[in-house]
Design a protein around this motif. Structure first.
Motif, mmCIF file in Angstrom:
data_model
loop_
_atom_site.group_PDB
_atom_site.id
_atom_site.type_symbol
_atom_site.label_atom_id
_atom_site.label_comp_id
_atom_site.label_asym_id
_atom_site.label_seq_id
_atom_site.Cartn_x
_atom_site.Cartn_y
_atom_site.Cartn_z
ATOM 1 N N HIS A 2 -15.190 20.993 10.006
ATOM 2 C CA HIS A 2 -14.863 21.092 8.573
ATOM 3 C C HIS A 2 -13.428 20.683 8.275
ATOM 4 C CE1 HIS A 2 -18.086 24.439 8.313
ATOM 5 N NE2 HIS A 2 -18.543 23.399 7.640
ATOM 6 N N MET A 3 -12.582 20.652 9.309
ATOM 7 C CA MET A 3 -11.148 20.638 9.070
ATOM 8 C C MET A 3 -10.532 19.267 8.841
ATOM 9 S SD MET A 3 -10.349 23.739 8.856
ATOM 10 C CE MET A 3 -8.558 23.639 8.865
ATOM 11 N N VAL A 4 -11.267 18.188 9.110
ATOM 12 C CA VAL A 4 -10.686 16.849 8.940
ATOM 13 C C VAL A 4 -10.092 16.667 7.540
ATOM 14 C CG1 VAL A 4 -11.163 14.371 8.888
ATOM 15 C CG2 VAL A 4 -12.077 15.770 10.735
ATOM 16 N N PRO A 5 -10.825 16.950 6.454
ATOM 17 C CA PRO A 5 -10.222 16.774 5.125
ATOM 18 C C PRO A 5 -9.022 17.683 4.868
ATOM 19 C CG PRO A 5 -12.612 16.914 4.959
ATOM 20 C CD PRO A 5 -12.243 17.335 6.349
ATOM 21 N N PHE A 6 -8.977 18.843 5.528
ATOM 22 C CA PHE A 6 -7.855 19.751 5.314
ATOM 23 C C PHE A 6 -6.611 19.297 6.080
ATOM 24 C CE2 PHE A 6 -11.565 22.406 4.286
ATOM 25 C CZ PHE A 6 -11.218 22.731 2.992
ATOM 26 N N PHE A 7 -6.807 18.630 7.210
ATOM 27 C CA PHE A 7 -5.668 17.980 7.866
ATOM 28 C C PHE A 7 -5.142 16.863 6.964
ATOM 29 C CE2 PHE A 7 -6.966 20.176 11.678
ATOM 30 C CZ PHE A 7 -5.806 20.270 12.441
ATOM 31 N N ALA A 8 -6.065 16.110 6.356
ATOM 32 C CA ALA A 8 -5.648 15.061 5.418
ATOM 33 C C ALA A 8 -4.913 15.658 4.226
ATOM 34 C CB ALA A 8 -6.865 14.264 4.938
ATOM 35 N N LEU A 9 -5.371 16.821 3.767
ATOM 36 C CA LEU A 9 -4.687 17.505 2.661
ATOM 37 C C LEU A 9 -3.234 17.779 3.025
ATOM 38 C CD1 LEU A 9 -6.019 20.488 0.536
ATOM 39 C CD2 LEU A 9 -3.748 20.583 1.557
ATOM 40 N N ARG A 10 -3.012 18.246 4.229
ATOM 41 C CA ARG A 10 -1.633 18.540 4.620
ATOM 42 C C ARG A 10 -0.783 17.280 4.695
ATOM 43 N NH1 ARG A 10 -0.973 23.140 9.211
ATOM 44 N NH2 ARG A 10 1.042 22.051 9.258
ATOM 45 N N TRP A 11 -1.378 16.173 5.140
ATOM 46 C CA TRP A 11 -0.617 14.925 5.156
ATOM 47 C C TRP A 11 -0.265 14.474 3.748
ATOM 48 C CZ3 TRP A 11 2.101 13.198 8.910
ATOM 49 C CH2 TRP A 11 1.720 13.406 10.234
ATOM 50 N N LEU A 12 -1.226 14.518 2.843
ATOM 51 C CA LEU A 12 -0.958 14.107 1.462
ATOM 52 C C LEU A 12 0.074 15.029 0.811
ATOM 53 C CD1 LEU A 12 -4.573 13.217 0.247
ATOM 54 C CD2 LEU A 12 -2.695 11.619 0.684
ATOM 55 N N ARG A 13 -0.042 16.314 1.109
ATOM 56 C CA ARG A 13 0.930 17.270 0.566
ATOM 57 C C ARG A 13 2.335 16.974 1.079
ATOM 58 N NH1 ARG A 13 1.052 23.695 2.082
ATOM 59 N NH2 ARG A 13 2.286 24.456 0.327
ATOM 60 N N MET B 25 0.839 -1.198 0.000
ATOM 61 C CA MET B 25 0.000 0.000 0.000
ATOM 62 C C MET B 25 0.879 1.255 0.000
ATOM 63 S SD MET B 25 -3.122 0.958 -0.156
ATOM 64 C CE MET B 25 -3.872 -0.633 0.186
ATOM 65 N N ASN B 26 0.454 2.261 -0.746
ATOM 66 C CA ASN B 26 1.189 3.516 -0.806
ATOM 67 C C ASN B 26 1.338 4.124 0.585
ATOM 68 O OD1 ASN B 26 0.718 6.747 -1.057
ATOM 69 N ND2 ASN B 26 2.072 5.994 -2.675
ATOM 70 N N LYS B 27 2.517 4.698 0.871
ATOM 71 C CA LYS B 27 2.829 5.204 2.206
ATOM 72 C C LYS B 27 1.888 6.326 2.634
ATOM 73 C CE LYS B 27 5.149 5.459 6.026
ATOM 74 N NZ LYS B 27 4.968 4.415 7.055
ATOM 75 N N ALA B 28 1.520 7.197 1.716
ATOM 76 C CA ALA B 28 0.614 8.296 2.066
ATOM 77 C C ALA B 28 -0.745 7.754 2.501
ATOM 78 C CB ALA B 28 0.446 9.242 0.877
ATOM 79 N N ILE B 29 -1.248 6.760 1.795
ATOM 80 C CA ILE B 29 -2.528 6.150 2.154
ATOM 81 C C ILE B 29 -2.410 5.418 3.482
ATOM 82 C CG2 ILE B 29 -4.251 4.425 1.494
ATOM 83 C CD1 ILE B 29 -3.719 5.127 -1.405
ATOM 84 N N GLU B 30 -1.300 4.734 3.692
ATOM 85 C CA GLU B 30 -1.077 4.045 4.966
ATOM 86 C C GLU B 30 -1.126 5.032 6.131
ATOM 87 O OE1 GLU B 30 2.516 1.842 5.054
ATOM 88 O OE2 GLU B 30 1.711 0.143 3.914
ATOM 89 N N THR B 31 -0.525 6.193 5.925
ATOM 90 C CA THR B 31 -0.517 7.217 6.973
ATOM 91 C C THR B 31 -1.929 7.680 7.288
ATOM 92 O OG1 THR B 31 1.701 7.981 6.362
ATOM 93 C CG2 THR B 31 0.316 9.525 7.583
ATOM 94 N N LEU B 32 -2.734 7.916 6.256
ATOM 95 C CA LEU B 32 -4.118 8.315 6.481
ATOM 96 C C LEU B 32 -4.876 7.237 7.243
ATOM 97 C CD1 LEU B 32 -5.181 9.992 3.101
ATOM 98 C CD2 LEU B 32 -4.305 11.080 5.167
ATOM 99 N N GLN B 33 -4.660 5.986 6.876
ATOM 100 C CA GLN B 33 -5.336 4.880 7.558
ATOM 101 C C GLN B 33 -4.913 4.793 9.023
ATOM 102 O OE1 GLN B 33 -4.181 1.705 4.859
ATOM 103 N NE2 GLN B 33 -6.226 1.630 3.963
ATOM 104 N N GLU B 34 -3.619 4.918 9.272
ATOM 105 C CA GLU B 34 -3.098 4.803 10.636
ATOM 106 C C GLU B 34 -3.626 5.905 11.549
ATOM 107 O OE1 GLU B 34 1.230 2.785 9.499
ATOM 108 O OE2 GLU B 34 1.073 4.942 9.901
#
Length: 414
Positions: free
Chosen positions: A49-60, A1-10
């Motif tokens: 509202h901010m959950v997806p924007f925290f995820a945005l920063r992780w993906l970035r 699994m891609n590391k960025a996706i793994e981080t989101l899952q974790e």
């Protein structure tokens, strides 16, 4: 699994994906461009509202390009998702003002550099759309039967769904279609309540650009959603007794923002560390293995620092220590100024709680006092007939007024 996706899952960001293996494979090949949208229904976002924007920063942080879509166009209709009633219609000038306010908030949180992160407004392509052409080119790609299977429409049909709102899913799908063509967007992320809208965009792009058989790599698009966050006590995330916890300090003072996190249920502390801070998982585990109150204070400090900056977080922490621990800076506490003349002949306790706005009515203040929840300068208010004069102030000539365990105000006499 891609590391960025793994981080989101974790860290608890993962709910559903239209094709997890396909998305992982695409991200392994190099950076992708993705977006998350929000509608400007008010001048400020709230913490929910901010959950997806925290995820945005992780993906970035993994090299992907993140885009914030602010719905100056879709905001003219309003998303029916998760709503039992139709949203209040705002005039266009108010929507435009809200767009700019939210863009400023997100710029502070994300840091738009125009390359790895930037903002767009869907009014740029929706405001002047030709309705007949839109129906022919876009509306023809949608099945009403399928749209009615999505939860956001099922719930609203019980109470009444306007034709205006019924169009919302087409517009959000069109956003994905336009962004895919303009910027090569491969992914839309959002809350679980956006699943129907997101998959509608994926289907539209496939119909218009990729056909219904195998898609070429250029038009591979995906949707990824995150759980809707609820507190362990059953309350909706980002809500307090006073309402939503806004990012705008004029709507939610920083001290109140800090205290919200300081008082979350014990069972939520680790989960909220993972979602709303950028601390490593190992450090989070270590913090949560210790004293729970120390962990809550750390959570409050970290989230406040992320949203409002370190200086404001330091002030809020100091104010909290002064309010509840006695060794901080009182000037950082919530403060109200009252006329000294109110105290010259002694102000009644109920009037004091009403004037400080710790109680909405004098009847509320009376109940608070009778239930033993009123404290002034460290002493319980004995009864509703109690009065406070200038001579009752503390050594600084002030009053520290508490309502229950969480609400507190510093009263300065002028």
């Amino acid at each position: 699994m891609n590391k960025a996706i793994e981080t989101l899952q974790e860290r608890g960001f993962f709910n559903q994906c239209t094709d997890l293996e396909g998305l992982s494979s695409l991200m392994d090949k190099g950076p992708i461009t993705f977006y998350v949208g929000c509608d400007p229904t008010g001048k400020s976002l709230h913490i929910g509202h901010m959950v997806p924007f925290f995820a945005l920063r992780w993906l970035r942080s993994f090299g992907h390009v993140g885009v914030a879509l602010i719905g100056g166009g879709t905001g003219r209709i309003g998303d029916p998702s998760g709503k039992t009633e139709m949203r209040k219609m705002l005039d266009y000038s108010q929507i435009d003002a809200n767009v700019e306010s939210i863009k400023t908030q997100l710029d502070k949180f994300i840091g738009f550099d125009g390359k790895t992160a930037f903002a767009v407004n869907n009014a740029d392509w929706l405001a002047d759309v030709n309705y007949i052409d839109f129906l022919r080119e876009i509306g023809s790609c949608f099945s009403v039967n399928k749209m009615l299977t999505f939860e956001e429409y099922k719930l609203r049909l019980e109470r009444g769904l306007s034709f205006l709102e019924f169009n919302y899913q087409l517009l959000q799908a069109y956003d994905f279609y336009m962004l895919h063509q303009k910027y090569g967007m491969n992914l839309q992320i959002g809350g679980a309540d956006q699943w129907g809208n997101i998959t509608a965009g994926v289907d539209l792009i496939r119909r218009k650009l990729g056909g219904t058989a195998e898609l070429n790599e250029q038009h591979q698009v995906y949707g990824l959603t995150f759980p809707l966050i609820m507190r362990a006590d059953g309350k909706k995330m980002g809500k307090s007794e006073k309402g939503a916890i806004f990012l705008d300090p004029e709507l939610t003072p920083v001290f109140e923002f800090f205290q919200y996190w300081r008082n979350v249920p014990d069972a939520d502390v680790k989960k909220f560390f993972k979602l709303f801070t950028f601390l490593p998982l190992e450090e989070i585990e270590s913090i949560c293995a210790g004293d729970i109150n120390a962990a809550k204070e750390k959570l409050a400090y970290e989230v406040t620092s992320v949203i409002h900056g370190k200086e404001e977080a330091d002030k809020a922490l100091s104010g909290a220590k002064a309010a509840f621990g006695g060794n901080g800076d009182k000037s950082s506490m919530p403060t109200v100024e009252l006329s000294k003349s109110l105290f010259e002949n002694g102000i009644n306790a109920c009037d004091l709680y009403f004037e400080t706005k710790l109680c909405a009515t004098k009847s509320d203040a009376r109940r608070l006092i009778q239930q033993g929840g009123a404290v002034v300068n460290g002493k319980n208010v004995p009864d509703v007939k109690s009065n406070f004069a200038v001579s009752d102030a503390d050594e600084d000539g002030e009053f520290i007024v508490k309502a229950g365990k969480k609400k507190i105000v510093r009263v300065v006499l002028k």
